[in-house]
Design an enzyme around this catalytic site. Structure first.
Site, PDB file in Angstrom:
ATOM      1  N   SER A 183      15.021  -1.835 -79.442  1.00  0.00           N
ATOM      2  CA  SER A 183      14.702  -1.077 -80.651  1.00  0.00           C
ATOM      3  C   SER A 183      13.115  -0.935 -80.688  1.00  0.00           C
ATOM      4  CB  SER A 183      14.963  -1.496 -82.056  1.00  0.00           C
ATOM      5  OG  SER A 183      14.265  -1.269 -83.139  1.00  0.00           O
ATOM      6  N   HIS A 235      17.427   2.014 -78.635  1.00  0.00           N
ATOM      7  CA  HIS A 235      17.934   1.967 -80.079  1.00  0.00           C
ATOM      8  C   HIS A 235      16.576   2.680 -80.766  1.00  0.00           C
ATOM      9  CE1 HIS A 235      20.075   0.505 -83.697  1.00  0.00           C
ATOM     10  NE2 HIS A 235      18.869   0.428 -84.146  1.00  0.00           N
ATOM     11  N   ASP A 274      15.236   3.928 -84.484  1.00  0.00           N
ATOM     12  CA  ASP A 274      15.421   3.651 -85.867  1.00  0.00           C
ATOM     13  C   ASP A 274      14.831   4.938 -86.480  1.00  0.00           C
ATOM     14  OD1 ASP A 274      16.745   1.267 -86.109  1.00  0.00           O
ATOM     15  OD2 ASP A 274      15.003   0.345 -85.057  1.00  0.00           O
ATOM     16  N   MET A 318      14.090   6.498 -89.987  1.00  0.00           N
ATOM     17  CA  MET A 318      14.046   6.032 -91.529  1.00  0.00           C
ATOM     18  C   MET A 318      13.266   7.449 -92.387  1.00  0.00           C
ATOM     19  SD  MET A 318      12.668   1.990 -91.184  1.00  0.00           S
ATOM     20  CE  MET A 318      13.332   1.171 -89.947  1.00  0.00           C
ATOM     21  N   HIS A 378      19.946   5.436 -85.014  1.00  0.00           N
ATOM     22  CA  HIS A 378      20.484   4.488 -86.038  1.00  0.00           C
ATOM     23  C   HIS A 378      19.900   5.359 -87.313  1.00  0.00           C
ATOM     24  CE1 HIS A 378      19.990   0.559 -88.536  1.00  0.00           C
ATOM     25  NE2 HIS A 378      20.755   1.478 -89.075  1.00  0.00           N
ATOM     26  N   MET A 412      18.786   5.654 -90.941  1.00  0.00           N
ATOM     27  CA  MET A 412      18.769   5.154 -92.198  1.00  0.00           C
ATOM     28  C   MET A 412      18.195   6.447 -92.860  1.00  0.00           C
ATOM     29  SD  MET A 412      17.098   1.294 -90.528  1.00  0.00           S
ATOM     30  CE  MET A 412      16.982   2.198 -89.015  1.00  0.00           C
ATOM     31  N   MET A 461      24.493  -4.908 -89.922  1.00  0.00           N
ATOM     32  CA  MET A 461      22.902  -5.302 -90.175  1.00  0.00           C
ATOM     33  C   MET A 461      22.726  -6.591 -90.466  1.00  0.00           C
ATOM     34  SD  MET A 461      21.289  -2.511 -89.624  1.00  0.00           S
ATOM     35  CE  MET A 461      19.413  -3.242 -89.797  1.00  0.00           C
ATOM     36  N   GLY A 515      15.019  -1.520 -92.771  1.00  0.00           N
ATOM     37  CA  GLY A 515      13.771  -0.887 -93.045  1.00  0.00           C
ATOM     38  C   GLY A 515      12.609  -1.573 -92.442  1.00  0.00           C
ATOM     39  N   GLY A 522      10.852  -4.045 -88.969  1.00  0.00           N
ATOM     40  CA  GLY A 522      11.312  -5.042 -87.807  1.00  0.00           C
ATOM     41  C   GLY A 522      10.787  -6.442 -88.379  1.00  0.00           C
ATOM     42  N   ASP A 537      22.059  -5.920 -85.566  1.00  0.00           N
ATOM     43  CA  ASP A 537      20.671  -5.538 -85.617  1.00  0.00           C
ATOM     44  C   ASP A 537      19.916  -6.325 -86.484  1.00  0.00           C
ATOM     45  OD1 ASP A 537      18.475  -3.771 -85.536  1.00  0.00           O
ATOM     46  OD2 ASP A 537      19.476  -1.828 -86.263  1.00  0.00           O
ATOM     47  N   GLY A 589      14.118  -5.737 -81.468  1.00  0.00           N
ATOM     48  CA  GLY A 589      12.815  -5.076 -81.596  1.00  0.00           C
ATOM     49  C   GLY A 589      11.925  -6.112 -81.336  1.00  0.00           C
TER      50      GLY A 589
HETATM   51  C1  DX5 Z   1      15.657  -2.483 -89.139  1.00  0.00           C
HETATM   52  C2  DX5 Z   1      15.970  -1.844 -87.679  1.00  0.00           C
HETATM   53  C3  DX5 Z   1      16.080  -2.549 -86.645  1.00  0.00           C
HETATM   54  C4  DX5 Z   1      14.785  -3.311 -86.283  1.00  0.00           C
HETATM   55  C5  DX5 Z   1      15.261  -4.697 -85.694  1.00  0.00           C
HETATM   56  O1  DX5 Z   1      15.900  -1.852 -90.121  1.00  0.00           O
HETATM   57  O2  DX5 Z   1      17.291  -1.127 -87.954  1.00  0.00           O
HETATM   58  O3  DX5 Z   1      16.498  -1.728 -85.513  1.00  0.00           O
HETATM   59  O4  DX5 Z   1      14.053  -2.696 -85.004  1.00  0.00           O
HETATM   60  O5  DX5 Z   1      14.186  -5.341 -85.750  1.00  0.00           O
HETATM   61  P1  DX5 Z   1      14.100  -6.768 -85.208  1.00  0.00           P
HETATM   62  O6  DX5 Z   1      14.641  -6.944 -83.765  1.00  0.00           O
HETATM   63  O7  DX5 Z   1      12.557  -7.058 -85.088  1.00  0.00           O
HETATM   64  O8  DX5 Z   1      14.349  -7.553 -86.377  1.00  0.00           O
HETATM   65 ZN    ZN Z   2      18.323  -0.284 -86.102  1.00  0.00          ZN
END
Ligand code: DX5
Ligand code: ZN
Length: 226
Positions: A8, A33, A35, A37, A67, A69, A138, A143, A145, A176, A198
């Site tokens: 990610s 991946h 993200d 937002m 993805h 969001m 999830m 929101g 990382g 994720d 991520g």
């Molecule tokens: C969070 C994202 C994830 C994020 C995961 O809302 O959807 O894809 O990058 O991050 P890590 O792996 O750092 O928890």
């Molecule tokens: Zn994600």
């Protein structure tokens, strides 16, 4: 089911996105991946279609897992498809007409997928499981990382794997949030095959090596999956 690592880019250096992404892919990541937002559905803002389109030019053959969001995903799905998304996932919680939204994604030539937040039960997806390419569970609240893995998500992954088996379906199970060396074997044993990561890939040290180690640990866990 083959284990795949989906780095990610949320935790990558946004000033050198393509280089960081390439390093993660060289380390064994097979899906990127992305993200998205909007500052409404989740309390953060990230990237939109122009960034996806630029990455597509830099990485013409990589599978892009977008993805979303965001609220009102139907309004933006065509732009992400045009920009080069291959898989597009939408949140169950953001879609009033989830089935219609999944059909829209498919009509644009992309693989449709659905995401559930930690508080959303698996059974809310019963009526769409036969139409999705994958379900994304999830394991943090979306929101940001680098959050702490929520262990209750393991039961949801197990339930999904059981439902898939009992109904003879073929959707893939993605996870994720908080996937790292200390949690990866649990998520693989629970039944996930698509592993988003991520912070564990981009957050520290050598990106290529981080991806390689994490994928290695996931594959080792797969060998001992029931
Ligand atoms: C969070 C994202 C994830 C994020 C995961 O809302 O959807 O894809 O990058 O991050 P890590 O792996 O750092 O928890
Ligand atoms: Zn994600």
């Amino acid at each position: 089911m083959t284990i795949e690592l989906a780095p990610s880019i949320l935790s990558a250096n946004f000033a050198r996105l393509a280089e960081d992404a390439k390093a993660a892919l060289e380390g064994g990541g097979s899906v990127l991946h992305l993200d998205v937002m909007d500052g409404h559905f989740v309390p953060n803002i990230t990237i939109g279609p122009p960034v996806v389109a630029s990455l597509r030019k830099a990485l013409p053959d990589t599978v892009f897992d977008c993805h979303l969001m965001i609220e009102n995903p139907d309004s933006y799905i065509p732009a992400f498809a045009d920009a080069g998304a291959n898989w597009i996932s939408v949140h169950q919680e953001a879609c009033v007409h989830l089935h219609r939204t999944l059909q829209l994604i498919e009509s644009l030539g992309c693989e449709p997928a659905v995401v559930i937040n930690p508080a959303t039960p698996v059974h809310t997806l019963d009526e769409v499981l036969d139409t999705v390419h994958h379900v994304l569970v999830m394991s943090v609240n979306p929101g940001f990382g680098a959050q702490t893995f929520i262990h209750g998500s393991l039961n949801k992954i197990k339930t999904l794997a059981e439902v898939r088996e009992s109904l003879g379906l073929s959707f893939r199970i993605e996870v994720d949030g908080g996937v790292a060396l200390d949690t990866v074997s649990d998520v693989v044993h629970a039944g996930a095959e698509l592993l988003v990561a991520g912070n564990a890939v981009f957050g520290h040290g050598n990106i290529r090596e981080n991806a390689k180690k994490l994928l290695g640990a996931a594959r080792a866990a797969m060998l001992t999956r029931a």
